[in-house]
Write an enzyme that holds these catalytic residues in place. Sequence first.
Site, PDB file in Angstrom:
ATOM      1  N   LYS A 190       1.066  -0.915  -0.015  1.00 45.03           N
ATOM      2  CA  LYS A 190       0.284  -0.199  -0.233  1.00 45.03           C
ATOM      3  C   LYS A 190       0.976   1.454   0.139  1.00 45.03           C
ATOM      4  O   LYS A 190       1.225   1.598   1.137  1.00 45.03           O
ATOM      5  CB  LYS A 190      -0.504  -0.025   1.333  1.00 45.03           C
ATOM      6  CG  LYS A 190      -2.234   0.681   0.952  1.00 45.03           C
ATOM      7  CD  LYS A 190      -2.364   1.939   1.965  1.00 45.03           C
ATOM      8  CE  LYS A 190      -1.288   2.606   3.182  1.00 45.03           C
ATOM      9  NZ  LYS A 190      -1.984   3.683   2.199  1.00 45.03           N
ATOM     10  N   GLY A 241       7.385   5.149   8.227  1.00 42.61           N
ATOM     11  CA  GLY A 241       6.391   5.661   8.479  1.00 42.61           C
ATOM     12  C   GLY A 241       6.042   6.809   9.815  1.00 42.61           C
ATOM     13  O   GLY A 241       7.816   5.869  10.492  1.00 42.61           O
ATOM     14  N   SER A 242       5.426   7.016  10.611  1.00 44.62           N
ATOM     15  CA  SER A 242       5.407   7.748  11.862  1.00 44.62           C
ATOM     16  C   SER A 242       5.471   6.959  12.957  1.00 44.62           C
ATOM     17  O   SER A 242       5.366   5.408  12.907  1.00 44.62           O
ATOM     18  CB  SER A 242       4.318   8.976  11.980  1.00 44.62           C
ATOM     19  OG  SER A 242       3.279   7.637  12.252  1.00 44.62           O
ATOM     20  N   THR A 243       6.428   7.115  13.825  1.00 47.91           N
ATOM     21  CA  THR A 243       6.379   6.707  14.993  1.00 47.91           C
ATOM     22  C   THR A 243       5.236   5.865  15.514  1.00 47.91           C
ATOM     23  O   THR A 243       4.061   5.083  16.080  1.00 47.91           O
ATOM     24  CB  THR A 243       7.261   7.175  16.314  1.00 47.91           C
ATOM     25  OG1 THR A 243       8.465   7.140  15.579  1.00 47.91           O
ATOM     26  CG2 THR A 243       7.908   6.568  17.114  1.00 47.91           C
ATOM     27  N   VAL A 245       2.216   5.678  14.608  1.00 45.10           N
ATOM     28  CA  VAL A 245       1.334   4.672  13.439  1.00 45.10           C
ATOM     29  C   VAL A 245       2.207   2.890  13.738  1.00 45.10           C
ATOM     30  O   VAL A 245       1.529   2.295  13.495  1.00 45.10           O
ATOM     31  CB  VAL A 245       1.329   5.007  12.207  1.00 45.10           C
ATOM     32  CG1 VAL A 245       0.583   3.591  11.056  1.00 45.10           C
ATOM     33  CG2 VAL A 245       0.232   6.274  11.834  1.00 45.10           C
ATOM     34  N   GLY A 246       3.299   3.610  13.657  1.00 49.80           N
ATOM     35  CA  GLY A 246       4.436   2.073  14.054  1.00 49.80           C
ATOM     36  C   GLY A 246       3.442   1.311  15.538  1.00 49.80           C
ATOM     37  O   GLY A 246       3.838   0.272  15.312  1.00 49.80           O
ATOM     38  N   GLU A 263      10.174   1.277  10.544  1.00 53.36           N
ATOM     39  CA  GLU A 263      11.262   2.072  10.140  1.00 53.36           C
ATOM     40  C   GLU A 263      10.695   3.060  10.160  1.00 53.36           C
ATOM     41  O   GLU A 263      10.092   3.719   9.374  1.00 53.36           O
ATOM     42  CB  GLU A 263      11.693   1.622   8.369  1.00 53.36           C
ATOM     43  CG  GLU A 263      13.216   2.313   8.304  1.00 53.36           C
ATOM     44  CD  GLU A 263      13.065   4.232   8.802  1.00 53.36           C
ATOM     45  OE1 GLU A 263      13.277   4.432   9.556  1.00 53.36           O
ATOM     46  OE2 GLU A 263      13.070   3.905   6.935  1.00 53.36           O
ATOM     47  N   CYS A 297      13.252  10.631   7.095  1.00 53.43           N
ATOM     48  CA  CYS A 297      13.177  10.033   8.512  1.00 53.43           C
ATOM     49  C   CYS A 297      14.515  10.154   9.229  1.00 53.43           C
ATOM     50  O   CYS A 297      14.633   9.851  10.632  1.00 53.43           O
ATOM     51  CB  CYS A 297      12.917   8.644   8.611  1.00 53.43           C
ATOM     52  SG  CYS A 297      13.961   7.717   6.955  1.00 53.43           S
ATOM     53  N   GLU A 394      10.313  15.619  15.510  1.00 54.92           N
ATOM     54  CA  GLU A 394      10.563  15.300  14.464  1.00 54.92           C
ATOM     55  C   GLU A 394       9.847  16.678  13.769  1.00 54.92           C
ATOM     56  O   GLU A 394       8.185  16.161  13.611  1.00 54.92           O
ATOM     57  CB  GLU A 394      10.208  13.739  14.486  1.00 54.92           C
ATOM     58  CG  GLU A 394      10.709  13.787  12.565  1.00 54.92           C
ATOM     59  CD  GLU A 394      10.439  12.219  12.346  1.00 54.92           C
ATOM     60  OE1 GLU A 394       8.717  11.540  12.708  1.00 54.92           O
ATOM     61  OE2 GLU A 394      11.143  11.425  11.317  1.00 54.92           O
TER      62      GLU A 394
HETATM   63  P1  NAI Z   1       1.632   7.911   8.253  1.00 54.01           P
HETATM   64  O1  NAI Z   1       2.156   7.229   9.555  1.00 54.01           O
HETATM   65  O2  NAI Z   1       0.684   8.050   8.655  1.00 54.01           O
HETATM   66  O3  NAI Z   1       1.960   7.392   6.939  1.00 54.01           O
HETATM   67  C1  NAI Z   1       2.850   6.400   6.186  1.00 54.01           C
HETATM   68  C2  NAI Z   1       1.523   5.250   5.789  1.00 54.01           C
HETATM   69  O4  NAI Z   1       1.585   4.296   6.854  1.00 54.01           O
HETATM   70  C3  NAI Z   1       1.051   5.887   5.136  1.00 54.01           C
HETATM   71  O5  NAI Z   1       0.729   4.826   3.484  1.00 54.01           O
HETATM   72  C4  NAI Z   1      -0.696   5.470   5.794  1.00 54.01           C
HETATM   73  O6  NAI Z   1      -1.173   5.360   4.616  1.00 54.01           O
HETATM   74  C5  NAI Z   1      -0.015   4.530   6.433  1.00 54.01           C
HETATM   75  N1  NAI Z   1      -1.178   4.034   7.445  1.00 54.01           N
HETATM   76  C6  NAI Z   1      -1.368   5.345   8.565  1.00 54.01           C
HETATM   77  N2  NAI Z   1      -2.138   4.769   9.249  1.00 54.01           N
HETATM   78  C7  NAI Z   1      -2.477   3.259  10.015  1.00 54.01           C
HETATM   79  C8  NAI Z   1      -2.637   2.617  10.651  1.00 54.01           C
HETATM   80  N3  NAI Z   1      -3.654   3.051  11.462  1.00 54.01           N
HETATM   81  N4  NAI Z   1      -2.459   1.392   9.924  1.00 54.01           N
HETATM   82  C9  NAI Z   1      -1.611   1.049   9.095  1.00 54.01           C
HETATM   83  N5  NAI Z   1      -0.916   1.761   8.364  1.00 54.01           N
HETATM   84  C10 NAI Z   1      -1.182   3.600   8.282  1.00 54.01           C
HETATM   85  O7  NAI Z   1       2.764   9.702   8.159  1.00 54.01           O
HETATM   86  P2  NAI Z   1       1.811  11.178   8.150  1.00 54.01           P
HETATM   87  O8  NAI Z   1       0.681  10.819   8.916  1.00 54.01           O
HETATM   88  O9  NAI Z   1       2.337  10.450   6.355  1.00 54.01           O
HETATM   89  O10 NAI Z   1       2.913  11.818   8.714  1.00 54.01           O
HETATM   90  C11 NAI Z   1       3.036  12.089  10.085  1.00 54.01           C
HETATM   91  C12 NAI Z   1       4.021  12.005   9.890  1.00 54.01           C
HETATM   92  O11 NAI Z   1       4.444  11.390  10.456  1.00 54.01           O
HETATM   93  C13 NAI Z   1       5.349  13.520   9.605  1.00 54.01           C
HETATM   94  O12 NAI Z   1       5.135  14.505   9.520  1.00 54.01           O
HETATM   95  C14 NAI Z   1       6.827  13.000   9.765  1.00 54.01           C
HETATM   96  O13 NAI Z   1       6.909  13.532  10.807  1.00 54.01           O
HETATM   97  C15 NAI Z   1       6.306  11.265   9.961  1.00 54.01           C
HETATM   98  N6  NAI Z   1       7.104  10.062   8.884  1.00 54.01           N
HETATM   99  C16 NAI Z   1       7.616   9.674   8.948  1.00 54.01           C
HETATM  100  C17 NAI Z   1       8.553   9.400   7.745  1.00 54.01           C
HETATM  101  C18 NAI Z   1       9.391   8.144   8.296  1.00 54.01           C
HETATM  102  O14 NAI Z   1       9.640   8.046   7.055  1.00 54.01           O
HETATM  103  N7  NAI Z   1      10.238   8.160   9.311  1.00 54.01           N
HETATM  104  C19 NAI Z   1       7.584   8.954   6.647  1.00 54.01           C
HETATM  105  C20 NAI Z   1       6.534   9.905   6.664  1.00 54.01           C
HETATM  106  C21 NAI Z   1       6.230  10.647   7.970  1.00 54.01           C
END
Ligand code: NAI
Length: 785
Positions: A190, A241-243, A245-246, A263, A297, A394
Site C-alpha cells: 500500500k 512511517g511515523s512512530t 502509526v508504528g 522503520e 526519516c 520530528e
Molecule cells: P503515517 O505514518 O500516517 O503514514 C505512513 C503510511 O502509513 C501511509 O501509507 C499511511 O497511509 C499509512 N497509515 C496511516 N495510518 C495507518 C494505520 N493506522 N495502519 C496502517 N497504516 C497506516 O505518516 P503521515 O501521517 O503521512 O505523516 C505524519 C508524520 O509522520 C510526518 O510529519 C513525519 O513526522 C512522520 N513520517 C515519518 C516517515 C519516515 O520515513 N520515518 C515517513 C512519513 C511520515
Amino acid sequence: MPTVTEILETMDYGPAPEASGEVMGWLKSRKTFGHYVGGEFTKPGKTFDASNPATGERLAKVAQGSAKDVAGAVKAARSALPAWSKLPGHERAKWLYAIARHIQKRDRFLSVLDTLDNGKPIRESRDIDVPLVARHFYHHAGWAEMLDDEFPSAKPVGVCGQIIPWNFPLLMLAWKIAPALAAGNTVVLKPAEYTPLTALAFAEICAEIGLPKGVINIVTGDGETGAALVAAEVDKIAFTGSTEVGRAIRTATAGTGKKLTLELGGKSPFVVFADADVDGAVEGVVDAIWFNQGQVCCAGSRILVQEGIVQTFTKRLHARLSKLRVGDPLDKCTDVGSLVDPVQLARVRELVAKGEEQGAVLHQAECRLPSKGSFFAPGFFTNVHPANIVSEVEIFGPVATLTTFRTPDEAVELANNTRYGLAASVWSENINLALDVASKVKAGVVWVNATNLFDAAAGFGGYRESGFGREGGREGMREYLADPSPRAKPEPEPGRLDAAPVPGTPGKGVATIDRTAKIYVGGAQKRPDGGYSYAVMGKAGQIGLAGLGNRKDVRNAVEAAHKATGWGQATGHNRAQVLYYLAENLSAREAEFTARLRSAGVPKPAAEVAASIRRAFYYAAQADKFDGAVHSTKSAHVTLAMPEPFGVMGIACPNDAPLLSFVSLVLPAIAMGNRVVAIPAQSMPLAATDLYQVLDTSDVPGGVVNIVTGARDELAKTLAQHDDVAAMWYCGSEAGAKMVEEESAGNLKATWTLPNRDWHAADGQGRGFLLKATQVKNIWVPYGE
Ligand code: NAI
C-alpha cells in the site's frame, strides 16, 4: 530580459524545466486508477485525488482501498505464493533483473512522475531516487541467485503486507519489494495516499514484463486501508512511517505471529567538531536537512557544533542557505521543492511557529516562494532550549536546530538525548575522535564525514523508538525469510504460587524449610521487596522456597543492569574468558546441579546439566567470534556492519528444562555484551538461583545477570513495559507472548517471542540466538578515493 552584465552580476539561473509531457499524457490516458490485483487493474469504486503539491492540480483519481479490496489482494498473493516460492532462485533473479532493467529504461519517466506526485526536485528523483531503485532490484536479483548457498534451507515468510510513506515513494517501494521477491514471498503493497502514482506505474511495469500474476499486488488508499492490510491474513508486515502509526501496528499485530519490521521516525544528530572540514560539513547540512525538503526519516535535524567554530560555521551556513534555489520541482536547477501536501505544510508551519514562541530564533532563506503549492523556505533554528518542541519533535520539514557543545562527551550525551535512534552524522578530520563518537552514538546508521548515503548492500534501520529490523543487505534479506521454527513443545504447568513469608521475616507463619532462594540483583542476593517467597515443588513434595519478586524488584534489577555499562564495552575476548570460567565452574558442580534437578523431578537431569555446560562453552567460544561485515557500498566509502548489544534485555524463561532453557537464553545475550534481567522457570526457579554462586565465582560483574523469581508473566509484563529495557525475549504461553508484544509498544522494544522447544535438540543453541541478541549499526567510513 536582463542584460549580460546583470546576469553576470546576479548569476541567476534561467528556468530549465524537465519536460513532463509524456507523463502528463500517460496520466490523461489513465485518468482513474483501480488497484493492481492478480495481475490486473480492478474497476475503481470510491476514489481520491492524487495531486501535484507544487501546483495543487489534480494528476489522477485513485481508488480508495476497502478491507474487501485488501482481502482480494491478499488472496491473489496467497494463490501466487506456492509457485513463486518454489521457483529456483535463479529464475526469480531473472524477474528481478527484468524489473531493474525496465526501471532503468523508464528512468526519466519515473523521475518526472515521482517529482510531480511528491514535489521533490527532479535533480533528486533523477539522480538519487530512481538510480537507487534500479540498484536495489539489481542487488536483490543477486540475493535470489545465491539464496540457497547463503541462507541454506531458509524459507520465505509468505504473503507480505507492506505499507510505505510518501517521502521516497518509489524508493521505499523498491526497498520493500526487492528483498521480498528475492526471498520467494508474494506482496500486497500500500503506497501512501499522497503519492500513489509511481507504485501504479510500477504495477504496469510488472504487467508489461509478465511477472506471474499475484506476485505483486498494489492496493491504494489511506490509513484505513493500511490498517486493513495490517489486520488481513498476511504473514508479515513491513512498515515505514511515523512512530505513532508504528506503535499502533505493533499493538495490532501482537500475538498474531506476523513477522514485523518497523522503520520509523528520527531526530538525528549532525555533530560537527572544531577540527572538521567546515565547508564540507556545511555542504553536509544541505544534504542532511534541506534534501527532499527535510522530509527524510534520517534527516540530520539536530546540528550540534563545537563551541569554538560556531560563529564561522553559522556564518557559512547562512551564506549557503541564501544560495539555495527554492521553487518548481521540475526545474533542473531547483534545490528545494514543495512539501508533499498542504497538510504537511500546515504541520511544519505550526511546529516552527511553536518553536519560535518557545524562544528559538529562526533563520530562513530569504527566497520568493511560488504563489501556489506547499512550499516552505528552508532554514535552521538557533537559541534552542533542549525542552523546546523543535528540539524533540520530528519536524519533517526543511528546518534543523543548531546548538553547541564543548567536549566530545557532551556531544555524545546530546546526540543520544532523544527517544529515537535512526541515524547520526559525525564530522571531524580526526579519525580517532570520529570513530569513537560513532561507537558511542545510539543509532542504526552512522555516517562519518558524510550524510544521507544509502546503498542496497548496507542495512538501514533504527535503534530505540526508530523501530526494529533492517532493510538492505544481508540483514534486510533475513527479515523476509521465516525464522527457523523448531517443533514447538508445550511447556509444563507452572504450578501454584502460594506466597509464604520468607523464613526469618517477622510476621505470621514460619516456613519449615530453610532453603530459601532470594533474588539476585546487582551481583548480590536480595530479599524480595514484598518479603514473600513461594514453595517450589519437587517429585516428593516441597523442595525449597523461592523469592516472590514484584514490580519493584524488576525495576531495581533493571537499574542494576543499567549500571553495569562496562560489560558492553568489554572486548569479546574478555567476555569469552568470563564465560569459559563460568562453564568451568558449572562443570565443577555438575553432580550438585544434577542432584537438584533430580529432586525437582526434571526428566533427564544428568543430560540437562551436561548440555548446559556444553552450551556455556559454546557461547564462551562465540563471544569473540560472532562479528559483523564490511560492505562495499559507494565509492570512497566502506560500510562497517557491526552487531552491537541492545543494552539491557529482559528474558522470561519457560517452565521446561529449567537449567538448560535458562542457560540457552541468558548466555547468548550476555555473550554479545547485553546485561540481562532474567525470570527463570516459575515451576523450578531453583535451577537458576543455584547459579548465583557460579556467577559470583566466575567474575561475571555485578548487574550483568539479574534474576528475579516469581510469577513469570506478571514480572514479564513489568519488563515489557519498562522504558529502559531495550529488548525482550519471552518463551512461554501464547497469551504471555501476546501480552509482551502489546506491552512493548511503549518504547517499541525489539521483542522475540519464541515457542518452547526441546532444549536438548541442536536448535536450542546457535547463531540464531546471537542474531536476536544484537542490532546492527552500519557505519559509513571514508575509504579510498
Ligand atoms: P503515517 O505514518 O500516517 O503514514 C505512513 C503510511 O502509513 C501511509 O501509507 C499511511 O497511509 C499509512 N497509515 C496511516 N495510518 C495507518 C494505520 N493506522 N495502519 C496502517 N497504516 C497506516 O505518516 P503521515 O501521517 O503521512 O505523516 C505524519 C508524520 O509522520 C510526518 O510529519 C513525519 O513526522 C512522520 N513520517 C515519518 C516517515 C519516515 O520515513 N520515518 C515517513 C512519513 C511520515
